[in-house]
Design an enzyme around this catalytic site. Structure first.
Site, short mmCIF file in Angstrom:
data_model
loop_
_atom_site.label_atom_id
_atom_site.label_comp_id
_atom_site.label_asym_id
_atom_site.label_seq_id
_atom_site.Cartn_x
_atom_site.Cartn_y
_atom_site.Cartn_z
N GLU A 151 0.85 -1.19 0.00
CA GLU A 151 0.00 0.00 0.00
C GLU A 151 0.88 1.25 0.00
OE1 GLU A 151 -3.79 1.90 2.45
OE2 GLU A 151 -2.37 0.65 3.55
N LYS A 167 -9.81 1.74 -2.69
CA LYS A 167 -10.08 1.29 -1.32
C LYS A 167 -11.52 1.61 -0.94
CE LYS A 167 -7.72 1.63 3.19
NZ LYS A 167 -6.54 2.22 3.81
N CYS A 221 -5.70 -2.80 2.70
CA CYS A 221 -5.51 -2.55 4.13
C CYS A 221 -6.80 -2.72 4.94
CB CYS A 221 -4.89 -1.17 4.34
SG CYS A 221 -4.11 -0.98 5.96
#
Length: 287
Positions: free
Chosen positions: A54, A123, A164
């Site tokens: 990331e 995301k 994440c």
């Protein structure tokens, strides 16, 4: 001819995955050069799918996202496309701050062996947390969430993507498993509070619940950074075993993914056939 097909089948049921735990600096060009160099190294070691961490081209932090953001395609993703084609491998481009139509996203771009952009994952779940006395972070101060599922096909298996914080949401992994994914990849930068508590636990949970391989690619730890990443990039089997795990330094983690093993586990513990769809369901609201 039969033995040839058997040989091809065995080849395609196993592949090498590499996770690049990159030491990210504040100099974007350096990050790109080192990332591409490590991708080449992973390819030389036989990796067919390689993932970056990331925020691999930028320090992680809301104050950095606007400064480092790029359009896709742009300079960073162009370099990933070129190295994927040069090495003839799949490159999961960790994530970069993406700018598009006046908004910023935390975005993972994936490139195929011919350099084609296969999918772009923004995301979905923004990292807004407050653990008193330990960490407060608000991605939503600068970023907008994505709104679509992201999978891509390879000759080996389908791959589902999250970034994440997305790993905390089991529904996403379940939908990917429903769609036939056998590997889930989450580029992620957990921190020194959530990392030791939940990093490995979440990966093993997603893997066992869905009988899939789960991989997480973290930046290397930089104690001087404003946000200190946990590191410990990891690959977990569908049985919940940790197959490979990095320390905190810059490195490449390799794991040989065996899809026959996955099939055996699903046969031995057939949870997909045993779900009580008359009592519950996890369903996608969008395609």
């Amino acid at each position: 001819m039969g033995s040839l097909f058997l040989h091809l089948d065995l080849e395609l049921s196993a592949f090498r995955l590499a996770l690049i735990q990159l030491q990210v600096s504040s100099i974007k060009s350096e990050n790109l050069t080192r990332a591409c160099g490590l991708i080449r190294e992973a390819s030389k070691q036989g990796a067919q799918i390689v993932s970056l961490p990331e925020c691999f081209n930028s320090p992680y932090g809301t104050k950095y996202f606007p400064e480092y953001a790029e359009k896709i395609p742009g300079d960073s993703t162009q370099k990933l496309s070129e190295v994927a084609k040069e090495c003839s491998i799949y490159v999961i481009g960790g994530s970069i701050p993406e700018k598009d139509a006046g908004k910023l996203y935390n975005t993972c771009a994936v490139f195929g062996p011919d350099g084609t952009l296969l999918v772009k994952h923004r995301k979905l779940h923004l990292f807004d947390i407050d653990v008193p006395g330990k960490i407060t972070f608000q991605e939503s101060e600068t970023l907008s969430p994505g709104d679509s599922f992201s999978t891509f096909d390879t000759p080996y298996c389908s791959v589902g993507l999250g970034i994440c914080y997305d790993i905390r949401f089991s529904e996403l992994a379940q939908i990917y498993a429903q769609r036939g994914c056998q590997l889930l990849v989450y580029p992620g930068a957990f921190n020194l509070t959530t990392g030791p508590a939940h990093w490995e636990l979440l990966q093993r949970g997603r893997a066992v619940d869905n009988q899939v391989y789960v991989a997480t690619a973290s930046p290397a730890r930089d104690e001087k950074a404003s946000y200190v990443a946990w590191g410990h990039s990891t690959v977990v089997s569908p049985w919940g075993e940790v197959l490979a795990k990095a320390g905190t330094e810059e490195t490449i983690v390799y794991a040989d993914i065996d899809l026959k093993k996955l099939a055996e586990i699903r046969q031995q513990i057939p949870i997909f056939r045993q779900k009580r769809s008359d009592l519950y369901a996890v369903e996608a609201k969008k395609s």
